[in-house]
Design a protein around this motif. Structure first.
Motif, mmCIF file in Angstrom:
data_model
loop_
_atom_site.group_PDB
_atom_site.id
_atom_site.type_symbol
_atom_site.label_atom_id
_atom_site.label_comp_id
_atom_site.label_asym_id
_atom_site.label_seq_id
_atom_site.Cartn_x
_atom_site.Cartn_y
_atom_site.Cartn_z
ATOM 1 N N ASN A 353 0.828 -1.211 0.000
ATOM 2 C CA ASN A 353 0.000 0.000 0.000
ATOM 3 C C ASN A 353 0.857 1.253 0.000
ATOM 4 O O ASN A 353 0.558 2.246 -0.683
ATOM 5 N N TYR A 354 1.936 1.208 0.773
ATOM 6 C CA TYR A 354 2.829 2.373 0.832
ATOM 7 C C TYR A 354 3.493 2.622 -0.522
ATOM 8 O O TYR A 354 3.574 3.758 -0.987
ATOM 9 N N LYS A 355 3.942 1.545 -1.166
ATOM 10 C CA LYS A 355 4.599 1.687 -2.475
ATOM 11 C C LYS A 355 3.653 2.224 -3.536
ATOM 12 O O LYS A 355 4.072 2.961 -4.444
ATOM 13 N N ILE A 373 10.813 3.632 6.235
ATOM 14 C CA ILE A 373 9.362 3.521 6.434
ATOM 15 C C ILE A 373 8.896 2.077 6.270
ATOM 16 O O ILE A 373 8.076 1.583 7.051
ATOM 17 N N GLU A 374 9.444 1.383 5.266
ATOM 18 C CA GLU A 374 9.061 -0.022 5.076
ATOM 19 C C GLU A 374 9.504 -0.873 6.268
ATOM 20 O O GLU A 374 8.766 -1.756 6.723
ATOM 21 N N GLY A 375 10.708 -0.594 6.782
ATOM 22 C CA GLY A 375 11.178 -1.304 7.980
ATOM 23 C C GLY A 375 10.292 -1.004 9.176
ATOM 24 O O GLY A 375 9.995 -1.906 9.979
ATOM 25 N N LEU A 376 9.864 0.255 9.298
ATOM 26 C CA LEU A 376 8.968 0.638 10.386
ATOM 27 C C LEU A 376 7.637 -0.100 10.289
ATOM 28 O O LEU A 376 7.116 -0.607 11.293
ATOM 29 N N LEU A 377 7.081 -0.194 9.070
ATOM 30 C CA LEU A 377 5.800 -0.880 8.873
ATOM 31 C C LEU A 377 5.899 -2.367 9.190
ATOM 32 O O LEU A 377 5.024 -2.932 9.851
#
Length: 759
Positions: A353-355, A373-377
């Motif tokens: 979704n973020y991408k 951000i991906e690592g955080l998610l």
């Protein structure tokens, strides 16, 4: 997989709350089947029923093979053990054997067991066994015990999940037969050598962390470091994980392929190497799961099938539970699988979704931002999936655990890689290994600094209490629902993630009873908790001479499980160690105690003087209570019945603070270690006819619990608190016979564990 899991739960645990979760999973499977043709649906239905039946039969056979009653009869008996050594742990003063394929013999009893730990005192090297040897030992047998208090460690369940049926202490080798097992023996020798290498490469505390992370020897990890990592929420780094296994396998596989070895041979050699690594590190559920999934990843292309993470996860869980269904109760098993579920159910959809949410600019800064951000998610998704489990097993959560994991997880790959390389270099030449280990030592230092920094922030750890199992299951069902929404809904992912955190927070909501009393099993000592009018917390005594870690192992876990963050009034009957050792631990470890209450006539006794000085040093006000004085609020009244002005203050037992506690219709008598003379004086001075509960005096001593006192009370329930096989012989038969004449029921903490009264 769902049907097998349901069979395991039904047969072994009969837990309706978890069965609800299992039925939910099966229901999803049935809905999926309805979308396909009739033939496929019928086939899937037959497979589900077959797997369910297989699971039920397998679990019944495992359950019947456990001979708990027979083993319980051998408790503390001098037994003979015969079996095969599969692992050895060497310590300074003893050698610990893990013996499998074992038989336990006592008199004419002959019991087959899955496994046992045998503790042999340090002897000459030629008298110790080797991995693979068949050995005959004699020693005292002891069974793992179930949790005796709320929040306590359930050793029986833990060791059952590891297929360990007990321990043999003071073991003496009677006979051994050397057996050639070159693979196991060489793996053990390699692990021992790597142990010594890490001690030469790193400071002792960091070396113990490396031994835990790389070699799976968590028992060697420095206790302070282990507690620091656990409190900060990164204790999972100490376990052998999929990262270790994949790194070992993939590095070797790529190296072999660069040497132009054929793909199938590179895959086969790397898989064998992974299996050897898992065996060397003890074969934890996490490592076995990762090994099976790695094997499936290698096998997929050979069968022209794409690797599916969820399918691989289900197959590995199925294989592990077929081998040992009791593994379902293992926290390491549950944490391992729930972490991967978090990535599948929440992490992947959130990252996708973020991408797809907006167009990105090109450049290194944007790439770094995306990685962060991906690592955080992903980290947040794992934390969400583990939070209900963490609340259920540890009763507290770290507020900054998610952020901390985002900072430490990206470095864990570099850390593990550096430790592997440094260990290999150190095996050839220690100075080379030390040079290579500089990076790992720096990362360990950074981890320690981050953990200490996060814990210094006020409110960094929240005590949640232990939620009900049904609450945990419902939360997970809701989280799975949120996972479906993330895939199909256009709601911003952070809103859905926040919803998951809110769902998890519901697990900390506990229903508080109007009145509760818990007489804890503390070994040879006393420890009683009361909660009155839903809000006032009281503790009486809290000490033990048989459990030197009472505060750490019993009191604090109980407080956390019950979400008891403070004690309003902590009463002390007298200053003997079996009544105050846990209290001293609570004071020195900063537990919140609003008032410490002692008898006024005891204030000059040495033990009480030291205790009150300790309380004053930690800012705890001391209240001195006299005979006839009362504390009263709402429906609660606490009255001091003893000691009077004529009490013998030179004898700590004879000057105990005796209490009568009335809460609504409940009335209880707590007289500490008072003797017969003091009891008879109390019986003459006070009306005790309405006493419902009697905390048996002086752990059931025959010199207490007088007939005069008992006949005056006729309590409905009496509870004697004592340690098993204590040196005083408590409780004495004479005292128990007298109590039985006047009390309808006697609860023995050493036999029955914690006594809980709620209304």
């Amino acid at each position: 997989m769902e049907s097998y899991l349901l069979a395991v739960i039904l047969v072994l645990y009969c837990c309706p709350q978890i069965i609800l979760g299992g039925c939910f999973a099966v229901g999803i499977q049935i809905l999926w089947m309805r979308k396909h043709s009739v033939h496929i649906s019928r086939l899937m239905g037959i497979i589900m029923v077959t797997v369910f039946c297989f699971g039920a039969i397998n679990c019944i056979s495992k359950k019947n093979s456990m001979q708990t009653e027979q083993l319980n009869m051998l408790q503390d008996k001098w037994c003979t053990l015969a079996g095969k050594i599969v692992d050895i742990q060497t310590k300074e003063d003893e050698t610990i054997y893990l013996v499998r394929h074992a038989t336990l013999l006592y008199a004419k009893e002959k019991i087959r067991i899955s496994g046992i730990y045998a503790y042999q005192q340090q002897v000459l090297k030629e008298e110790t066994g080797k991995v693979g040897d068949w050995i005959v030992l004699k020693g005292y047998y002891k069974m793992p015990q179930k949790a005796m208090n709320e929040g306590g460690f359930d050793a029986a369940s833990y060791y059952r999940s590891k297929q360990i049926d007990g321990f043999l202490f003071q073991a003496v080798c009677v006979k051994k037969k050397a057996v050639s097992a070159p693979i196991r023996q060489n793996l053990y020798a390699l692990r021992e050598r790597l142990d010594r290498v890490f001690l030469n490469l790193l400071p002792k505390a960091y070396a113990s962390l490396a031994q835990g992370m790389i070699l799976g020897e968590k028992q060697n990890v420095d206790e302070d470091m282990k507690a620091l990592y656990a409190d900060a929420g990164i204790a999972h780094l100490l376990a052998i994980s999929g990262l270790h296994v994949s790194m070992v396998g993939n590095v070797l596989r790529r190296g072999l392929k660069r040497m132009r070895l054929k793909g199938i041979w590179a895959d086969a050699i790397s898989f064998v190497f992974v299996v050897c690594y898992i065996v060397m590190t003890g074969g934890s559920p996490t490592a076995i799961r990762a090994g099976i999934m790695y094997g499936i990843m290698l096998l997929g292309p050979r069968l022209n099938e794409a690797y599916d993470l969820l399918t691989a996860l289900a197959i590995s869980a199925f294989v592990e539970l077929v081998y040992n269904p009791y593994m379902l109760a293992s926290s390491s098993f549950l944490y391992s699988y729930m972490a991967i579920f978090g990535i599948i159910i929440l992490g992947k959809p959130l990252v996708e979704n973020y991408k797809n949410s907006f167009k990105r600019k090109k450049g290194r800064m944007q790439k770094c931002k995306d990685v962060f951000i991906e690592g955080l998610l992903v980290s947040a998704s794992i934390q969400v999936m583990l939070l209900p489990l963490q609340m259920y097993t540890y009763y507290e959560v770290s507020l900054f655990g998610t952020l901390l994991n985002v900072l430490v997880l990206p470095l864990s790959g570099y850390l593990i890689g550096d430790l592997f390389v440094a260990a290999i270099g150190g095996m050839f030449w220690i100075p080379v290994g030390r040079t290579l280990a500089i990076v790992g030592e720096g990362i360990f230092w950074l981890y320690e600094w981050l953990c200490k920094g996060s814990l210094e922030i006020p409110g960094s750890t929240i005590v949640t209490g232990q939620p009900k199992l049904s609450t945990v299951v419902i939360i997970y069902i809701c989280i799975f629902g949120v996972g479906i929404l993330i895939r199909k809904s256009k709601i911003r992912q952070m809103v859905l993630l926040a919803a998951c955190y809110f769902l998890c927070s519901l697990g900390s909501v506990q229903k508080v009873p109007e009145f509760e009393m818990d007489v804890l099993y503390v070994g040879q000592g006393d420890g009683i908790f009361l909660r009155t009018d839903k809000k006032h917390t009281i503790f009486i005594d809290g000490g033990s001479t048989s459990d030197q870690e009472l505060g750490e192992r019993t009191l604090f876990p109980f407080f956390k499980a019950k979400k008891i963050t403070k004690i309003n009034y902590w009463f002390v009957s007298h200053g003997d160690e079996d009544h105050i050792s846990g209290l001293k631990y609570a004071i020195t470890n900063g537990y919140r105690i609003e008032h410490l209450v002692v008898a006024r006539l005891q204030k000059n006794q040495e033990a009480i003087k030291k205790l009150t000085q300790l309380a004053g040093a930690y800012g705890i006000p001391v209240v001195y209570m006299s005979q006839g004085q009362s504390f009263q609020w709402d429906r609660t009244r606490i009255t001091a019945l003893y000691p009077g002005e004529d009490a013998d203050v030179s004898d700590a037992n004879a000057a105990c603070l005796g209490l009568k506690i009335d809460v609504g219709e409940f009335s209880g008598l707590f007289l500490g270690d008072l003797g017969t003379c003091e009891e008879e004086e109390i019986a003459r001075q006070y009306d005790l006819s309405n006493i419902d509960f009697y905390k048996v005096d002086h752990h059931g001593s025959k010199y207490s619990n007088s007939e005069v006192l008992l006949s005056e009370m006729n309590p409905k329930l009496a509870c004697v608190s004592y340690g098993e096989k204590n040196r005083y012989g408590h409780p004495h038969k004479e005292a128990l016979l007298r109590i039985a004449q006047y009390s309808k029921k006697i609860h023995k903490t050493a036999v029955d564990g914690q006594l809980k009264i709620v209304y």
